[in-house]
Structure formats: C-alpha cells, structure tokens
Design an enzyme around this catalytic site. Sequence first.
Site, short mmCIF file in Angstrom:
data_model
loop_
_atom_site.label_atom_id
_atom_site.label_comp_id
_atom_site.label_asym_id
_atom_site.label_seq_id
_atom_site.Cartn_x
_atom_site.Cartn_y
_atom_site.Cartn_z
N LYS A 29 0.85 -0.97 0.18
CA LYS A 29 -0.03 -0.06 0.45
C LYS A 29 0.85 0.89 0.17
O LYS A 29 2.14 1.05 0.47
CB LYS A 29 -1.04 0.48 1.69
CG LYS A 29 -0.40 -0.20 2.63
CD LYS A 29 -0.32 1.83 3.10
CE LYS A 29 0.66 1.41 4.28
NZ LYS A 29 0.98 2.82 4.93
N LYS A 72 -2.64 -9.62 9.99
CA LYS A 72 -2.11 -10.29 11.73
C LYS A 72 -3.36 -11.45 11.80
O LYS A 72 -4.22 -11.78 11.47
CB LYS A 72 -2.26 -8.86 12.32
CG LYS A 72 -1.32 -7.79 12.15
CD LYS A 72 -2.09 -6.55 13.01
CE LYS A 72 -1.02 -5.51 12.79
NZ LYS A 72 0.00 -5.45 13.92
N GLU A 127 0.90 5.90 17.24
CA GLU A 127 2.19 5.30 16.71
C GLU A 127 3.10 5.98 17.35
O GLU A 127 2.94 7.17 17.64
CB GLU A 127 3.08 5.16 15.90
CG GLU A 127 1.55 4.34 14.42
CD GLU A 127 1.91 4.32 13.17
OE1 GLU A 127 3.38 2.97 12.95
OE2 GLU A 127 1.83 5.07 12.35
N ASP A 153 -1.98 7.04 5.07
CA ASP A 153 -1.28 6.39 4.96
C ASP A 153 -1.86 5.56 5.59
O ASP A 153 -1.66 4.61 5.89
CB ASP A 153 0.13 6.62 6.12
CG ASP A 153 0.77 6.03 6.38
OD1 ASP A 153 1.67 5.35 5.15
OD2 ASP A 153 1.71 6.13 7.64
N LYS A 155 1.21 9.88 14.15
CA LYS A 155 2.70 9.93 14.77
C LYS A 155 3.30 10.90 15.70
O LYS A 155 2.47 11.48 15.81
CB LYS A 155 3.76 10.27 13.56
CG LYS A 155 3.46 9.20 12.30
CD LYS A 155 4.07 8.42 12.26
CE LYS A 155 3.57 7.55 11.08
NZ LYS A 155 4.21 5.95 10.78
N HIS A 163 -5.07 0.93 6.21
CA HIS A 163 -5.31 0.64 7.48
C HIS A 163 -6.68 0.42 7.87
O HIS A 163 -7.53 -0.85 8.06
CB HIS A 163 -4.81 0.70 8.03
CG HIS A 163 -2.74 0.51 7.11
ND1 HIS A 163 -2.70 -0.96 6.21
CD2 HIS A 163 -2.05 1.45 7.56
CE1 HIS A 163 -1.01 -1.03 6.82
NE2 HIS A 163 -0.57 0.68 6.78
N ASP A 211 -1.45 -5.51 2.40
CA ASP A 211 -1.97 -5.02 3.97
C ASP A 211 -1.54 -5.40 5.14
O ASP A 211 -2.31 -6.17 5.51
CB ASP A 211 -2.98 -4.17 3.32
CG ASP A 211 -3.51 -3.25 5.23
OD1 ASP A 211 -2.53 -3.33 5.80
OD2 ASP A 211 -4.39 -2.83 5.41
N HIS A 212 -0.26 -5.21 5.58
CA HIS A 212 -0.08 -6.40 6.45
C HIS A 212 -0.79 -6.05 7.90
O HIS A 212 -0.98 -7.25 8.36
CB HIS A 212 1.38 -5.21 6.67
CG HIS A 212 1.22 -4.14 7.69
ND1 HIS A 212 1.55 -2.82 6.96
CD2 HIS A 212 1.52 -4.39 9.10
CE1 HIS A 212 1.88 -2.13 7.81
NE2 HIS A 212 1.63 -2.54 8.80
#
Length: 578
Positions: free
Chosen positions: A157, A191, A225, A244, A335, A249, A186-187
């Site tokens: 992505k 999961k 994060e 992002d 972030k 996500h 998409d990691h």
Amino acid sequence: MSTNGKSAGPRPDDHVIVLFGATGDLARRKLLPGLFHLHVAGLLPHEYRVIGSAPKSSALTDEEFRADARDAVTQFGITKPDDPAWPGFEHRLSFGTAEPGNASELQAAVQLAEKEIGCSPRRLFHLAIPPAAFASVAGMLGDSGLAEGATRVIIEKPFGTDLESARVLNRALHAVFDESQVFRIDHFLGKESVDNIVAFRFANGLFEPLWNRGHLRYVQIDVPETLSIEGRAAFYDTTGAYRDMIVTHLFQVMAFVAMEPPVSLTAEHLRDAKEKVFEALRPVDAQHVVRGQYQGYRSEPGVAAESDTETMVAVKAEVDNSRWQGVPFFLRSGKAMGASRQIVTLGVHQPPLRMFRADLPDPAADRVNEIVIDFADPGSISTGFLAKIPGPELALGHATMRFNYKDSFAMANALEGYERLILLAMMGASRCSPGRTGSSGCGRSPRPFWTTRRRSSPTPAARGGRSRSASSSRHTAGTCPNVSAAVAGNEVGITGARRCALPLCSAHPCAASSAETWKFPGSGDRYAFLGVKGSPVQIRPSRRVFRTLVPRDGNETSHDHSHLAGMSKASKMAAMQS
C-alpha cells in the site's frame, strides 16, 4: 528453534524471491527478519533463493547484502542469527541491481538462482518501494522478460491516491501481469489478531447477536504510534496520516468489523463482503475530521518548510445500512504519540441504572460496557462490565474479562503479518488482499482532505480548562463550534464541551493569533491542529467515546480522567458529555 524443516504441512513450490527496495526500512525491519523466521519454521520451499534489488546508486555486493541481512535479523528478528539455521539461510541470499531500462544484473542473478535450484521454480517479486515506482518497475519486469512464466508480484500500500489513480495503476499492472498474479497486501490484514476478529464474531453465538445498531452505540479503531516519520519524508509528506493509515489500514479493519457474514472464508467471498461495507459507506464529511501536525515535523529532513501534511487525523465514518445506521465509526491514528496501540473498541448501549447507586466516583469511566479487541501482535480481547462491589450495599464497580493470545495458544506457531502474507502469496492464496483497487474507502472520501489544506494558527487547549481563545469576545454561538480537540499523550480527545479550543482555518473567527501550541502530557512533542477547507470542525461522539489508551499496568487498557481533578461535579459532567 534450531533447524528448519519443522513444518509437517504443505510447503510452497520452489521459488526465486526478488525484494525490490532491499536496502530500505521495510526490508530491514520486516521482510528479511520475516523470511528468516519462515526458514527456521520450515515453511519456505525446499529450494528457494532470495535476491535483493535496488537501483545502481544503492548497489550492494552479495557479501554486503548478507551482512545487512544479519544486522537486520539481529536487531528486529524473532529468531537471531546465532541460530544454527542461519548459515542455510544466508547462503541463499544474493543481490542484483535493476532500474528502468537496465535490468541486466538482476536478470543474471535470477538466471543463476534458477540454475542452482533446477527445474522451473516460480518467481515472486515483492515491490517494497515507493508507490510512484510501482508502474515503472512493473514495466521493467515486462520489458526484461522477468515477468514471463510462473510469476507473482506483491504490491505494498498505498494503491494510488484515490480511486482513479488506483485504476491507472491497475491498468499498468495488467499490461504486464494477469490479475491472478497480482497480490496487493496490507500487513494489517495479515495479522493473526485481525483474522481473530472474524473468528470471535462469527464463530460465537455469544457475540454475533450484539453486532448491530440495536446493541452497539459506537465503534472506535485507534492506531496511535510513538514513531515519527523515521526518515520517510519523501513518501510521508506527499501522503499524510489520512492516506497512509486511515484509507489503507483502518478502513480495511473497519470492513472486517462491519461486514455481513461471508458465504465462506475464500478470498473472493471475503472481498465481496468487505466491498458491500464500502458501498454503504457515506462520503466522509470534512466537518467530521480533525487534522494535526506534531511540532518539529517541518524540521524533519526532506519535509517542506511550509508543509501542511497532517501527522494525526481523527475521522467519523458512517456505514449506512440496516445493521449500522446511526452507529458512528471513529478512526484515529497519529505519529509521535505517547504510546503505540492497535485497538478496536465496541461500545455497548447501557441499560437504565436508576436502581443502582448514582454517586460512583467516575460515572463516565465505570458505567460502560465495551468489547476491546487489541490487534497488535500477539493480540487480546477484553470485555468491560459492571459487577457488585463486595459490601453490605449493592454498589457497582467496573470489571474486565480478558483473553490473551500469548497465554492461550502456542505462540511459537504464530506468524507476524508480513510473514503470513509472503507465505500466502507463494501459495497463491490472496485471502488477506484488500481487493482489486485496494482503495475503496479512499475512492468514496472527499478529495479536499488533501488538496485544499490551509495552515491554521495553533491555539492552546487545556485539559479541563478554557483556552486563551475560548475567553475571546469574538466567540459567539454563531461562529464558534462547541467542540474541543486534544491529543493527550496518546489520546485523541474530541468532546462537545462548551468552549472552542480547536484552531480552524486562519480565516475563521475562532483562530486566535496566539503563537502558543498545546503541549499534551506524556510526550515531549506538541501538536498544532489544522483546519479543513476553512470550515468548523465538529465531531459529536457518544458520551466518553474518545478514550485514553495509556495502560494502567503496562498490560490492561485503562481510562484516564486525571484532567478532571479539582473540577466541580457540573464541570466534570460538561467536560465528559458530547
């Protein structure tokens, strides 16, 4: 774990794996450590080779690439290079440079790897590169002949910046690859704990009946994060937190939470179920968005001096169907926050509590039923409820039941998100793919989020108190939204308290001229809030929807209302109500 070959299940066919962007942060943090973990677990093919690739300006020798891989696995790997399996993995690594118009070194490296393996191994190309390079690299693979035969390609992505750019990218890919060869990953969807959302909901009659507007009053998906942009300015400053994280996500996780029961767990049926959620998703109202930027972001190397890119965003989304009509979905990420969390919270409607004591110390925190799904690996699920406090009176207290993956199953068998996705791609299974465009949510959201930004003057927001701008005589009911916004450590708080503490576009009467920024406790950073299209930003969540994610003991998620200390009861209730 000391030797590979442990898995008794089926393995993928023999492969040559090419990592584009092999010198980058993703390869170092995730891909190389993940491949070694798969090697140790005996899940990779009997015969395989891993070829790192980058432009000539970042060329490495085979020995240098192996040394970089060792360092990456040492720093980020679950299994370290002192494992006896390391030499067997290391000798399978090599490097070949490639760039549009010149792929001769990579061609030679692939040919040598295939000769060593023998027969006709498959090729898997993992494009861990900036999205702007996807089309050119795909074209290079087609022009060089590397895309011929039994090949597959993994694309990271984001898949374009909007629906139209995603379609343009698809056309470029399909000029070289058949759709069955393309794996958009998409990691987050790789999961174990995201998969467990499906199992938790659809495999348990205890919870599935609750999964609707009749029982749930809000859904929150929070991914704060602690990391800053970590040297990714070239990508991040043109992307921002919304594209992002929210689009690529959090909308995907929301689709897992909100979808109707799929016919089966095949890739096609799961994608169909998620697509129906996106079709029912209302366009996101710009007035239901809060954007922020941490102070110091503009000083990051590579960031424009006047950058208006958001590094924090909170969005209210609505799924307009019979199951979810009227239930707000709050999606938030940022972030440089006070802590890292990946949490889905489902708030259950509260029953009448008149028969019980009404003078609990903190009604907003204690009188709440929530299902909290922590999808950060290894993951957990907890349910909050009220129970009787021991004693002569029937007084209520907050209690929690908790399931921890790490305490319940053999976690040695668990795979990290990227590991599962690489393995599924080699097996030809795309169950965790976001879909053909990968940007369904983006395609239905308003483009002005990132095309009409204006920098606002930041104003202070004091937790539980009035900001300097709030006392201004310019703040009237007609010009000042009854909303405040704050990033408190790792908390994004948006309430309906009767004050204006949220800076808007500089043209708005509420935008004070103060040069202060609001410092949130628990972090050394500061956040300035950015206006959206010059419009007042309003989010009206249910009571106490925006919750603190600071853990009480490093394990459990707790609620922090310390900012209410010293306030009168009436003021406390005003600060907590929406």
